[in-house]
Design a protein around this motif. Structure first.
Motif, PDB file in Angstrom:
ATOM      1  N   ALA A  91       0.902  -1.128   0.059  1.00 34.72           N
ATOM      2  CA  ALA A  91       0.184   0.083  -0.025  1.00 34.72           C
ATOM      3  C   ALA A  91       0.786   1.266  -0.229  1.00 34.72           C
ATOM      4  CB  ALA A  91      -0.987  -0.067   1.197  1.00 34.72           C
ATOM      5  N   LYS A  92       0.307   2.409  -0.681  1.00 33.88           N
ATOM      6  CA  LYS A  92       0.905   3.522  -0.575  1.00 33.88           C
ATOM      7  C   LYS A  92       0.242   4.499   0.398  1.00 33.88           C
ATOM      8  CE  LYS A  92       1.765   5.033  -4.487  1.00 33.88           C
ATOM      9  NZ  LYS A  92       1.695   5.632  -6.040  1.00 33.88           N
ATOM     10  N   LEU A  93       1.187   4.919   1.089  1.00 39.06           N
ATOM     11  CA  LEU A  93       0.567   5.880   2.173  1.00 39.06           C
ATOM     12  C   LEU A  93       0.725   7.522   1.803  1.00 39.06           C
ATOM     13  CD1 LEU A  93      -0.223   6.576   5.009  1.00 39.06           C
ATOM     14  CD2 LEU A  93       2.158   6.528   5.635  1.00 39.06           C
ATOM     15  N   VAL A  94      -0.451   8.219   2.007  1.00 40.57           N
ATOM     16  CA  VAL A  94      -0.516   9.464   1.656  1.00 40.57           C
ATOM     17  C   VAL A  94      -1.128  10.077   3.205  1.00 40.57           C
ATOM     18  CG1 VAL A  94      -1.563  11.500   0.349  1.00 40.57           C
ATOM     19  CG2 VAL A  94      -0.783   9.275  -0.478  1.00 40.57           C
ATOM     20  N   TYR A  95      -0.662  11.333   3.466  1.00 40.49           N
ATOM     21  CA  TYR A  95      -1.216  11.971   4.619  1.00 40.49           C
ATOM     22  C   TYR A  95      -0.933  13.207   4.715  1.00 40.49           C
ATOM     23  CZ  TYR A  95       3.644  11.748   6.373  1.00 40.49           C
ATOM     24  OH  TYR A  95       4.681  11.771   6.339  1.00 40.49           O
ATOM     25  N   ALA A  96      -1.892  14.161   5.478  1.00 37.16           N
ATOM     26  CA  ALA A  96      -1.872  15.256   5.598  1.00 37.16           C
ATOM     27  C   ALA A  96      -2.485  15.917   7.068  1.00 37.16           C
ATOM     28  CB  ALA A  96      -2.502  16.158   4.532  1.00 37.16           C
ATOM     29  N   ILE A  97      -1.936  16.769   7.702  1.00 37.47           N
ATOM     30  CA  ILE A  97      -2.477  17.252   8.818  1.00 37.47           C
ATOM     31  C   ILE A  97      -2.596  18.624   8.826  1.00 37.47           C
ATOM     32  CG2 ILE A  97      -1.890  17.715  11.421  1.00 37.47           C
ATOM     33  CD1 ILE A  97      -2.883  14.958  10.893  1.00 37.47           C
ATOM     34  N   ALA A  98      -3.575  19.234   9.413  1.00 35.53           N
ATOM     35  CA  ALA A  98      -3.842  20.818   9.495  1.00 35.53           C
ATOM     36  C   ALA A  98      -2.573  21.420   9.978  1.00 35.53           C
ATOM     37  CB  ALA A  98      -5.133  21.283  10.380  1.00 35.53           C
ATOM     38  N   ALA A  99      -2.241  22.737   9.263  1.00 32.02           N
ATOM     39  CA  ALA A  99      -1.025  23.276   9.777  1.00 32.02           C
ATOM     40  C   ALA A  99      -1.020  23.638  11.339  1.00 32.02           C
ATOM     41  CB  ALA A  99      -0.791  24.633   8.926  1.00 32.02           C
ATOM     42  N   ILE A 127       4.496  -1.072   3.007  1.00 35.03           N
ATOM     43  CA  ILE A 127       3.820   0.364   3.154  1.00 35.03           C
ATOM     44  C   ILE A 127       4.855   1.363   2.669  1.00 35.03           C
ATOM     45  CG2 ILE A 127       2.690   2.156   4.418  1.00 35.03           C
ATOM     46  CD1 ILE A 127       1.841   0.243   6.054  1.00 35.03           C
ATOM     47  N   SER A 128       4.799   2.216   1.498  1.00 34.28           N
ATOM     48  CA  SER A 128       5.511   3.050   0.964  1.00 34.28           C
ATOM     49  C   SER A 128       4.930   4.491   1.117  1.00 34.28           C
ATOM     50  CB  SER A 128       6.021   2.625  -0.333  1.00 34.28           C
ATOM     51  OG  SER A 128       5.081   2.878  -1.070  1.00 34.28           O
ATOM     52  N   VAL A 129       5.895   5.709   1.293  1.00 29.03           N
ATOM     53  CA  VAL A 129       5.306   6.951   1.230  1.00 29.03           C
ATOM     54  C   VAL A 129       6.257   7.652   0.421  1.00 29.03           C
ATOM     55  CG1 VAL A 129       6.802   7.395   3.376  1.00 29.03           C
ATOM     56  CG2 VAL A 129       4.509   8.736   2.849  1.00 29.03           C
ATOM     57  N   ALA A 130       5.733   8.523  -0.370  1.00 24.77           N
ATOM     58  CA  ALA A 130       6.577   9.723  -1.034  1.00 24.77           C
ATOM     59  C   ALA A 130       6.456  10.923  -0.410  1.00 24.77           C
ATOM     60  CB  ALA A 130       6.257   9.834  -2.332  1.00 24.77           C
ATOM     61  N   ILE A 131       7.904  11.626   0.202  1.00 30.79           N
ATOM     62  CA  ILE A 131       7.805  12.556   0.903  1.00 30.79           C
ATOM     63  C   ILE A 131       8.487  13.942   0.437  1.00 30.79           C
ATOM     64  CG2 ILE A 131       8.430  13.583   3.071  1.00 30.79           C
ATOM     65  CD1 ILE A 131       8.309  10.842   4.432  1.00 30.79           C
ATOM     66  N   ALA A 132       7.906  15.172   0.138  1.00 27.29           N
ATOM     67  CA  ALA A 132       8.647  16.142  -0.259  1.00 27.29           C
ATOM     68  C   ALA A 132      10.063  16.329   0.505  1.00 27.29           C
ATOM     69  CB  ALA A 132       7.935  17.271  -0.267  1.00 27.29           C
ATOM     70  N   PRO A 133      10.815  16.673  -0.240  1.00 30.84           N
ATOM     71  CA  PRO A 133      12.217  16.550   0.386  1.00 30.84           C
ATOM     72  C   PRO A 133      12.546  17.725   1.243  1.00 30.84           C
ATOM     73  CG  PRO A 133      12.596  16.395  -1.926  1.00 30.84           C
ATOM     74  CD  PRO A 133      11.203  16.693  -1.742  1.00 30.84           C
ATOM     75  N   LEU A 167      10.875  11.974  -1.767  1.00 27.66           N
ATOM     76  CA  LEU A 167      11.744  10.897  -1.244  1.00 27.66           C
ATOM     77  C   LEU A 167      10.910   9.559  -0.957  1.00 27.66           C
ATOM     78  CD1 LEU A 167      13.998  13.004   1.263  1.00 27.66           C
ATOM     79  CD2 LEU A 167      14.546  12.044  -1.139  1.00 27.66           C
ATOM     80  N   LEU A 168      11.262   8.490  -1.664  1.00 23.56           N
ATOM     81  CA  LEU A 168      10.466   7.516  -1.488  1.00 23.56           C
ATOM     82  C   LEU A 168      11.019   6.673  -0.112  1.00 23.56           C
ATOM     83  CD1 LEU A 168       8.120   5.487  -2.583  1.00 23.56           C
ATOM     84  CD2 LEU A 168       9.869   4.234  -3.995  1.00 23.56           C
ATOM     85  N   CYS A 169      10.210   6.259   0.758  1.00 22.03           N
ATOM     86  CA  CYS A 169      10.689   5.630   1.909  1.00 22.03           C
ATOM     87  C   CYS A 169       9.490   4.270   2.091  1.00 22.03           C
ATOM     88  CB  CYS A 169      10.301   6.463   2.980  1.00 22.03           C
ATOM     89  SG  CYS A 169      11.576   7.870   3.140  1.00 22.03           S
ATOM     90  N   SER A 170       9.844   3.327   2.820  1.00 22.17           N
ATOM     91  CA  SER A 170       9.156   2.182   2.890  1.00 22.17           C
ATOM     92  C   SER A 170       9.562   1.323   4.261  1.00 22.17           C
ATOM     93  CB  SER A 170       9.026   1.051   1.632  1.00 22.17           C
ATOM     94  OG  SER A 170      10.512   0.694   1.782  1.00 22.17           O
TER      95      SER A 170
END
Length: 194
Positions: A91-99, A127-133, A167-170
């Motif tokens: 599965a690919k993880l995407v997440y966001a939290i209010a500032a 589980i992988s996640v792509a994160i802005a560097p 950046l791809l992490c898993s």
């Protein structure tokens, strides 16, 4: 199929998206401070409503293709997270939290809940996640949860009128039980410098 999903952590709760989340989701999906790091531009109220109603519809698909969950703290919507199935037991993880909730335990607790759900309840192997560097806090959280850097994806997302690398992490199933709160010993360089 797990439905409905309700997971309680120490600080946050993860639950299925609800219609009333549409307006509240603008604190994430409609905030330029947040979407700067996501793979889409800020959304309007109508677009946020479409996003939430789509998540609600997909939650009832069989087989389920994703878990798009609301993140709440003290019964208040503070973000979302998504485990989208891709590949075999992956599965690919995407997440966001209010500032307004950045820098709190909200992010780490939410990801720990998802990692546990992915391994214990969904039988995922990866589980992988792509994160802005440039998002150091997200990178630190991923590393603390046992994720390993796999590499840089060039021009991965077109957002805010420009291309952005990721950046791809898993993390793999056998690593979940070994997750430590320490930095990976495989690299002494910060992940955002790779």
């Amino acid at each position: 199929m797990l439905y409905p999903v309700e997971i309680s952590g120490r600080v946050v709760q993860l639950r299925e998206s609800r219609k009333e989340d549409s307006a509240a989701s603008l604190c994430v999906a409609g905030d330029d401070r947040v979407t700067r790091w996501l793979s889409y531009d800020s959304r309007s109220e109508a677009e946020a409503e479409t996003m939430i109603s789509g998540a609600m519809e997909r939650a009832r698909l069989e087989p389920r293709t994703e878990y798009y969950l609301a993140v709440t703290a003290d019964d208040q919507f503070v973000g979302f997270c998504r485990l989208g199935f891709n590949g075999v037991k992956a599965a690919k993880l995407v997440y966001a939290i209010a500032a307004d909730h950045w820098g709190t335990d909200t992010q780490r607790t939410r990801l720990k809940c998802l990692r546990t759900t992915g391994s214990a309840h969904l039988g995922l192997h990866r589980i992988s996640v792509a994160i802005a560097p440039d998002t150091n806090s997200s990178i630190e959280v991923a590393v603390k949860l046992g994720m390993q850097l796999e590499g840089r994806i060039r021009h991965h997302a077109f957002t805010n009128r420009g291309w952005r690398n990721s950046l791809l992490c898993s993390v793999l199933a056998e690593e979940w039980s070994q997750c430590s709160m320490a930095r990976s010993s495989k690299s002494n360089r910060p992940l955002n410098e790779l």
